[in-house]
Design an enzyme around this catalytic site. Structure first.
Site, PDB file in Angstrom:
ATOM      1  N   GLN A  42      50.099   4.955  -1.901  1.00 14.51           N
ATOM      2  CA  GLN A  42      49.473   3.726  -2.393  1.00 14.51           C
ATOM      3  C   GLN A  42      49.356   3.765  -3.910  1.00 14.51           C
ATOM      4  O   GLN A  42      49.687   2.799  -4.603  1.00 14.51           O
ATOM      5  CB  GLN A  42      48.088   3.592  -1.749  1.00 14.51           C
ATOM      6  N   ASP A 101      45.258   8.648  -1.504  1.00 14.70           N
ATOM      7  CA  ASP A 101      46.240   7.695  -0.983  1.00 14.70           C
ATOM      8  C   ASP A 101      47.425   7.724  -1.940  1.00 14.70           C
ATOM      9  O   ASP A 101      47.619   6.805  -2.750  1.00 14.70           O
ATOM     10  CB  ASP A 101      45.608   6.313  -0.900  1.00 14.70           C
ATOM     11  N   MET A 108      37.677  13.424   1.897  1.00 14.66           N
ATOM     12  CA  MET A 108      36.690  12.404   2.280  1.00 14.66           C
ATOM     13  C   MET A 108      37.380  11.073   2.546  1.00 14.66           C
ATOM     14  O   MET A 108      38.336  10.722   1.853  1.00 14.66           O
ATOM     15  CB  MET A 108      35.659  12.237   1.180  1.00 14.66           C
ATOM     16  N   SER A 109      36.881  10.366   3.547  1.00 19.84           N
ATOM     17  CA  SER A 109      37.443   9.063   3.895  1.00 19.84           C
ATOM     18  C   SER A 109      36.387   8.282   4.664  1.00 19.84           C
ATOM     19  O   SER A 109      35.609   8.873   5.435  1.00 19.84           O
ATOM     20  CB  SER A 109      38.686   9.265   4.786  1.00 19.84           C
ATOM     21  N   SER A 110      36.365   6.968   4.460  1.00 18.87           N
ATOM     22  CA  SER A 110      35.415   6.144   5.220  1.00 18.87           C
ATOM     23  C   SER A 110      35.691   6.266   6.716  1.00 18.87           C
ATOM     24  O   SER A 110      34.795   6.077   7.541  1.00 18.87           O
ATOM     25  CB  SER A 110      35.535   4.679   4.798  1.00 18.87           C
ATOM     26  N   HIS A 142      34.883   7.678  -3.528  1.00 19.08           N
ATOM     27  CA  HIS A 142      34.764   6.432  -4.307  1.00 19.08           C
ATOM     28  C   HIS A 142      33.904   6.656  -5.550  1.00 19.08           C
ATOM     29  O   HIS A 142      34.206   6.157  -6.632  1.00 19.08           O
ATOM     30  CB  HIS A 142      34.097   5.328  -3.473  1.00 19.08           C
ATOM     31  N   LEU A 157      31.037   3.408   1.026  1.00 15.01           N
ATOM     32  CA  LEU A 157      31.339   4.296  -0.103  1.00 15.01           C
ATOM     33  C   LEU A 157      30.898   5.736   0.157  1.00 15.01           C
ATOM     34  O   LEU A 157      29.870   5.982   0.781  1.00 15.01           O
ATOM     35  CB  LEU A 157      30.657   3.763  -1.374  1.00 15.01           C
ATOM     36  N   HIS A 158      31.723   6.667  -0.332  1.00 15.82           N
ATOM     37  CA  HIS A 158      31.415   8.097  -0.234  1.00 15.82           C
ATOM     38  C   HIS A 158      31.722   8.743  -1.580  1.00 15.82           C
ATOM     39  O   HIS A 158      32.108   8.049  -2.544  1.00 15.82           O
ATOM     40  CB  HIS A 158      32.210   8.730   0.917  1.00 15.82           C
TER      41      HIS A 158
HETATM   42  P1  AMP Z   1      39.296   2.659   0.306  1.00 15.72           P
HETATM   43  O1  AMP Z   1      37.888   2.154   0.272  1.00 15.72           O
HETATM   44  O2  AMP Z   1      39.552   3.632   1.398  1.00 15.72           O
HETATM   45  O3  AMP Z   1      40.315   1.547   0.225  1.00 15.72           O
HETATM   46  O4  AMP Z   1      39.497   3.497  -1.032  1.00 15.72           O
HETATM   47  C1  AMP Z   1      39.220   2.925  -2.291  1.00 15.72           C
HETATM   48  C2  AMP Z   1      39.705   3.880  -3.345  1.00 15.72           C
HETATM   49  O5  AMP Z   1      39.036   5.132  -3.217  1.00 15.72           O
HETATM   50  C3  AMP Z   1      41.220   4.181  -3.238  1.00 15.72           C
HETATM   51  O6  AMP Z   1      41.768   4.227  -4.545  1.00 15.72           O
HETATM   52  C4  AMP Z   1      41.236   5.536  -2.579  1.00 15.72           C
HETATM   53  O7  AMP Z   1      42.395   6.291  -2.886  1.00 15.72           O
HETATM   54  C5  AMP Z   1      39.995   6.167  -3.186  1.00 15.72           C
HETATM   55  N1  AMP Z   1      39.535   7.287  -2.348  1.00 15.72           N
HETATM   56  C6  AMP Z   1      39.248   7.252  -1.030  1.00 15.72           C
HETATM   57  N2  AMP Z   1      38.929   8.491  -0.587  1.00 15.72           N
HETATM   58  C7  AMP Z   1      39.021   9.325  -1.653  1.00 15.72           C
HETATM   59  C8  AMP Z   1      38.830  10.724  -1.850  1.00 15.72           C
HETATM   60  N3  AMP Z   1      38.487  11.524  -0.845  1.00 15.72           N
HETATM   61  N4  AMP Z   1      39.031  11.235  -3.083  1.00 15.72           N
HETATM   62  C9  AMP Z   1      39.403  10.419  -4.123  1.00 15.72           C
HETATM   63  N5  AMP Z   1      39.603   9.093  -3.996  1.00 15.72           N
HETATM   64  C10 AMP Z   1      39.416   8.547  -2.784  1.00 15.72           C
END
Ligand code: AMP
Length: 286
Positions: free
Chosen positions: A151, A148, A182-184, A35, A31-32
């Protein structure tokens, strides 16, 4: 410590005791702040928030990073707790999918475009797991990031088409100070790759400014953005760069309505996606 529910039955039992409204935030963990912003919105709008953490094998192709995807349940749990989440649903693959699992959810129109073109079966996996998570949890609202974008659009459409009766809420993209979304997966990149990656958002911003300045020629805007991105940065492979209609998410030839610019590109081995919305001033040619 908040409860970590490991099986569908534990989730159902926990859910049945909750009073008041329930928000859900599906994630794959690591998580960042992106999330956490979804959790923040959910806790603001609901009496209870449940976060799921599940790296869903169904949405990864054989050559992708399923086995190396970052996992840190303990830190994630502390973060969730600090944001007022009331439980985490963290099932194993076997407890989520029975050996005899045969049913998937498919969008026939949009799932082969953009990300779907390069990640076959990805959205089938996403829609299937999100459908299961939503049906198991039965939240009033579920929160997804607009980072996303495709998605989000497909999940929204699924909930609408299949009458889920759950509010699907899109939350703003959270970025590093540099502009990088931000992204994992950002942690796969070296410092210099991260620095270089800011060109992705810069490209989107330049395109947005061109449109806002009255340039409505999609092909020309895309061509010059691709040229400058590959010249000015280490982005060598741009998978797609498209200007699409905000409502249908289909490509537009001449811009005369609000649009979203979508991009996916590789920085080294790391695949990054981003997007930006553009409110379009009236196009005199339309
Ligand atoms: P994930 O863990 O990558 O599957 O993401 C889980 C949720 O967090 C999804 O709805 C993503 O679109 C959202 N998310 C991921 N990165 C961001 C971000 N930088 N800003 C806003 N939402 C995010």
């Amino acid at each position: 410590m908040i409860p970590i529910l490991k099986t569908k039955n534990e989730l159902k039992a926990f859910r049945s005791k909750l009073l008041g409204s329930v928000g859900m935030v599906p994630t794959m963990g690591a998580l960042h702040e992106g999330h956490l912003s979804l959790m923040g919105q959910s806790t603001l709008e609901n009496d209870n928030t449940i976060v799921s953490i599940f790296v869903n094998p169904l949405q990864f192709s054989a050559n992708e990073d399923l086995d190396s995807y970052p996992q840190r349940l303990l830190t994630d749990t502390e973060l969730c707790e600090s944001r007022g989440v009331c439980a985490i649903f963290a099932p194993t693959k076997d407890s989520m999918y029975s050996k005899n699992h045969q049913t998937t959810v498919v969008n026939f129109d949009l799932d082969q475009l953009y990300c779907g073109k390069y990640r076959p079966d990805h959205f089938k996996g996403v829609l299937t797991v999100v459908a299961k998570l939503l049906l198991l949890t039965r939240p009033d609202s579920a929160y997804f990031g607009l980072k996303d974008r495709q998605q989000f659009h497909l999940i929204h459409k699924m909930a609408d088409d299949l009458d889920f009766g759950i509010n699907i809420i899109g939350c703003p993209i959270i970025r590093e100070k540099s502009g990088l979304a931000m992204s994992s997966r950002n942690e796969y990149m070296s410092d210099s790759q991260k620095e270089n990656s800011i060109h992705l958002f810069k490209t989107l911003t330049t395109m947005k400014e061109a449109i806002e300045g009255g340039n409505f020629d999609t092909a020309q805007i895309i061509l010059s953005a691709k040229e400058s991105l590959t010249k000015s940065s280490a982005f060598k492979e741009i998978q797609y760069l498209e200007i699409v209609d905000t409502k249908s998410l289909l490509p537009v030839e001449v811009i005369n309505q609000n649009v979203i610019i979508l991009i996916a590109a590789f920085m080294g081995e790391t695949r990054l996606i981003d997007n930006i919305e553009v409110c379009v001033p009236s196009n005199p040619a339309s």
